[in-house]
Design an enzyme around this catalytic site. Structure first.
Site, mmCIF file in Angstrom:
data_model
loop_
_atom_site.group_PDB
_atom_site.id
_atom_site.type_symbol
_atom_site.label_atom_id
_atom_site.label_comp_id
_atom_site.label_asym_id
_atom_site.label_seq_id
_atom_site.Cartn_x
_atom_site.Cartn_y
_atom_site.Cartn_z
ATOM 1 N N ASN A 27 0.807 -1.211 0.000
ATOM 2 C CA ASN A 27 0.000 0.000 0.000
ATOM 3 C C ASN A 27 0.846 1.270 0.000
ATOM 4 O OD1 ASN A 27 -2.626 1.191 0.081
ATOM 5 N ND2 ASN A 27 -2.259 1.719 2.216
ATOM 6 N N TYR A 92 3.274 9.613 -11.187
ATOM 7 C CA TYR A 92 2.371 8.754 -10.418
ATOM 8 C C TYR A 92 1.682 7.744 -11.335
ATOM 9 C CZ TYR A 92 -1.346 7.494 -7.120
ATOM 10 O OH TYR A 92 -2.210 6.816 -6.305
ATOM 11 N N LYS A 96 2.010 3.676 -11.142
ATOM 12 C CA LYS A 96 0.855 2.811 -10.932
ATOM 13 C C LYS A 96 0.620 1.874 -12.113
ATOM 14 C CE LYS A 96 -0.304 4.122 -6.782
ATOM 15 N NZ LYS A 96 -0.319 3.194 -5.647
ATOM 16 N N ALA A 125 -10.029 7.699 -3.127
ATOM 17 C CA ALA A 125 -10.494 7.276 -1.804
ATOM 18 C C ALA A 125 -10.032 8.339 -0.809
ATOM 19 C CB ALA A 125 -9.930 5.915 -1.438
#
Length: 184
Positions: A27, A92, A96, A125
């Site tokens: 994570n 980013y 990912k 989120a």
């Protein structure tokens, strides 16, 4: 996640404390915003080192443990930006997308050892750290893209991770599940 010795120490401590590890959730991630033409090598490298290379280091270390047991599940936290574009997010998004590719490739290798590797790809989120490092304006823009008009709650992403860690997903490996209500 950026130091191999610390990764090894974490795995050794977890195994010493619990006897074995059944599930790893990768994570750790790092973001930030910068136009590509202004992005420094340091910005690019730090995001990729934490987000992609950290996932690689932890996966490699845990697979060595899980292979010996002949079982286990690894869940990687990716992002819909691995598929979709957003300005000022090249580092980013690249990291990912790399996590998604790492998930698929490592899953093929790990399957013959009884280990499953999958990923989740949330759109947005809401959590405390995100609200600290993201402007209110950007958060509002991202939320507007969501069909439900809100960001996911952390537990809504965690539920999908729990499913992937459980025996309910025993036939799944190499999958990237979108946790998103994006409509654009």
């Amino acid at each position: 996640m950026t130091q191999e010795e610390e990764v090894q120490g974490l795995i050794e401590a977890a195994v010493a404390e619990m006897g074995h590890v059944d599930v790893l959730i990768n994570n750790a991630g790092l973001g930030g915003s910068a136009p590509l033409v202004d992005m420094s090598d340091d910005q690019w490298n730090m995001v990729l080192d934490v987000t992609l290379n950290g996932t690689f280091r932890m996966t490699r270390a845990m697979l060595r443990h899980m292979y010996g047991r002949g079982s286990g599940a690894i869940i990687n936290n990716a992002s819909v930006l691995g598929w979709r574009a957003q300005k000022e997010q090249a580092h980013y998004a690249a990291a990912k997308a790399g996590v998604m590719a790492l998930t698929r490739c490592s899953a093929v290798e790990a399957a013959e050892h009884g280990v499953r590797i999958n990923a989740v790809a949330p759109s947005i989120a809401m959590h405390a750290f995100l609200s600290k490092v993201t402007t209110d304006e950007l958060l509002a823009q991202l939320t507007e893209r969501e069909a439900f008009g809100r960001a996911a709650e952390v537990w809504e992403v965690a539920n999908v991770m729990m499913f992937l860690a459980s025996d309910y997903s025993s036939y799944m490996t190499g999958e990237v599940l979108s946790v998103s209500s994006q409509h654009a």
